[in-house]
Design an enzyme around this catalytic site. Sequence first.
Site, PDB file in Angstrom:
ATOM      1  N   GLU A 167      -7.700  -8.618 -11.986  1.00  0.00           N
ATOM      2  CA  GLU A 167      -6.284  -8.637 -12.376  1.00  0.00           C
ATOM      3  C   GLU A 167      -5.882  -9.822 -13.255  1.00  0.00           C
ATOM      4  O   GLU A 167      -4.926 -10.538 -12.950  1.00  0.00           O
ATOM      5  CB  GLU A 167      -5.409  -8.610 -11.115  1.00  0.00           C
ATOM      6  CG  GLU A 167      -5.688  -7.404 -10.239  1.00  0.00           C
ATOM      7  CD  GLU A 167      -4.843  -7.375  -8.970  1.00  0.00           C
ATOM      8  OE1 GLU A 167      -4.092  -8.329  -8.699  1.00  0.00           O
ATOM      9  OE2 GLU A 167      -4.940  -6.367  -8.242  1.00  0.00           O
ATOM     10  N   GLU A 180     -10.633   1.249  -5.906  1.00  0.00           N
ATOM     11  CA  GLU A 180      -9.732   1.061  -4.756  1.00  0.00           C
ATOM     12  C   GLU A 180      -8.831   2.289  -4.598  1.00  0.00           C
ATOM     13  O   GLU A 180      -7.602   2.183  -4.500  1.00  0.00           O
ATOM     14  CB  GLU A 180      -8.873  -0.199  -4.952  1.00  0.00           C
ATOM     15  CG  GLU A 180      -9.678  -1.459  -5.154  1.00  0.00           C
ATOM     16  CD  GLU A 180      -8.836  -2.723  -5.313  1.00  0.00           C
ATOM     17  OE1 GLU A 180      -7.641  -2.719  -4.953  1.00  0.00           O
ATOM     18  OE2 GLU A 180      -9.377  -3.723  -5.809  1.00  0.00           O
TER      19      GLU A 180
HETATM   20  C1  XIL Z   1      -5.169  -5.842  -0.352  1.00  0.00           C
HETATM   21  C2  XIL Z   1      -5.698  -5.653   1.055  1.00  0.00           C
HETATM   22  O1  XIL Z   1      -5.990  -4.300   1.243  1.00  0.00           O
HETATM   23  C3  XIL Z   1      -4.660  -6.119   2.063  1.00  0.00           C
HETATM   24  O2  XIL Z   1      -5.211  -6.079   3.382  1.00  0.00           O
HETATM   25  C4  XIL Z   1      -4.215  -7.538   1.731  1.00  0.00           C
HETATM   26  O3  XIL Z   1      -3.173  -7.912   2.615  1.00  0.00           O
HETATM   27  C5  XIL Z   1      -3.726  -7.637   0.295  1.00  0.00           C
HETATM   28  O4  XIL Z   1      -4.762  -7.181  -0.565  1.00  0.00           O
HETATM   29  N1  XIL Z   1      -5.734  -5.012  -5.369  1.00  0.00           N
HETATM   30  C6  XIL Z   1      -6.874  -5.635  -4.914  1.00  0.00           C
HETATM   31  C7  XIL Z   1      -7.132  -5.706  -3.463  1.00  0.00           C
HETATM   32  O5  XIL Z   1      -7.748  -5.999  -5.741  1.00  0.00           O
HETATM   33  O6  XIL Z   1      -7.846  -6.865  -3.115  1.00  0.00           O
HETATM   34  C8  XIL Z   1      -5.854  -5.623  -2.646  1.00  0.00           C
HETATM   35  O7  XIL Z   1      -6.210  -5.541  -1.274  1.00  0.00           O
HETATM   36  C9  XIL Z   1      -5.025  -4.438  -3.083  1.00  0.00           C
HETATM   37  C10 XIL Z   1      -4.663  -4.541  -4.547  1.00  0.00           C
END
Ligand code: XIL
Length: 381
Positions: free
Chosen positions: A165, A270
């Site tokens: 990001e 994701e």
């Molecule tokens: C999220 C996790 O799932 C949560 O448990 C945490 O509180 C916040 O982060 N993008 C990403 C991930 O790259 O690392 C994030 O994961 C969601 C958005």
Amino acid sequence: MKMIKTYIVTVFLGALMWSCQSDQGQHEDETPQSLREAYADDFLIGTALGYSQLIASSEKEQALIAAQFSVVTPENMMKWERIHPEPYTFNFGLPDSLIELASRNNQKVFGHTLAWHSQTPDWLFEDSLGNLIDTATLFARMEHHINNVAGRYKGKILGWDVVNEALNNDGSYRNSKYYQIAGEEFIFKAFEYAAKADPNAELYYNDYSMNVQSKVDGAVEIATKVRDKGLRIDGIGMQGHWGIDRPSIDLIEQSILKIHDAGFKVAITELDIDVLPNPYRIEGANISDSFENNAEANPYADGLPDSVNQAHAQRYEELFKLFLKHKDKIDRVTFWGVHDGHSWKNDWPARGRTNYCLVFDRNLDPKLAYDKIMTLKSETH
Ligand code: XIL
């Protein structure tokens, strides 16, 4: 006569039982019984694992994780604030257990993440007075971190989301502390250090809203610059925090093609499909965006209406059709969580909602979405 009748009935029943058994045998041999099996020739199927999956999970959840997924990603435990909370403290206990679990399950591990603005302690960027440090100090701290973390799991990990990001949606750089201190150079350094720490790991740039064309163009530009500097980068991850009717399949496809045409592998890193109202039209997954929970924003606390479940399943079917169409370009499709109860989308962008994003429900049973993506494969068999 009676004996003959009994004999005929017995032979008939025996033959019937045998034919049923052999049908069953055939069924077991040819029909895939899990996502990892069904998609074995196409791409890896992954999930994110959190603390509760590693430490407090039921036998049923353990069996599901082992059976369904061919790759696992640590959801939080390799993020900087968890694995390296203080300058000289590393927490390797949980990440080590994840590596062991994956090896027992014959699964690969994809590391997440080495350089991200979020879930990262302030000390990384500051001196003892709280002022931002200079570029050389930042790079020294990054190198120390990456050497220790990626170095520890060298050879045990398939790859890393090296930088996560770094972009705004318009393709410009996010004004993170990394960027304030070092400009875009921090990205190149992260890739340089990662390649040195684990020369065989696949190295990825990862971001959300990669369906936004200005953003995917920015990601391709980053990856191209990394490559042009003679550094290694293998692929670009599209997070895939999407909704039932956004973004369009067309836009996602355009992004897959752009990444591939520029010479990089694609991963869906994701994946989850949000079914809840989005009153502020929050797109993507910017952790700092959030709003207050209320009854209107949380309409399915007592159960999901069938029509929404159908739409959710259809969306997964359309997405997996697209992924299969481009299986030559896609290396991995990872769900962000094992089951609906585990998904981070119950707490983001509003806390304490009941969401239904994934393909296993809160009882760990497969949902309609699971059946649809399994059927896609039996149809193409
Ligand atoms: C999220 C996790 O799932 C949560 O448990 C945490 O509180 C916040 O982060 N993008 C990403 C991930 O790259 O690392 C994030 O994961 C969601 C958005």
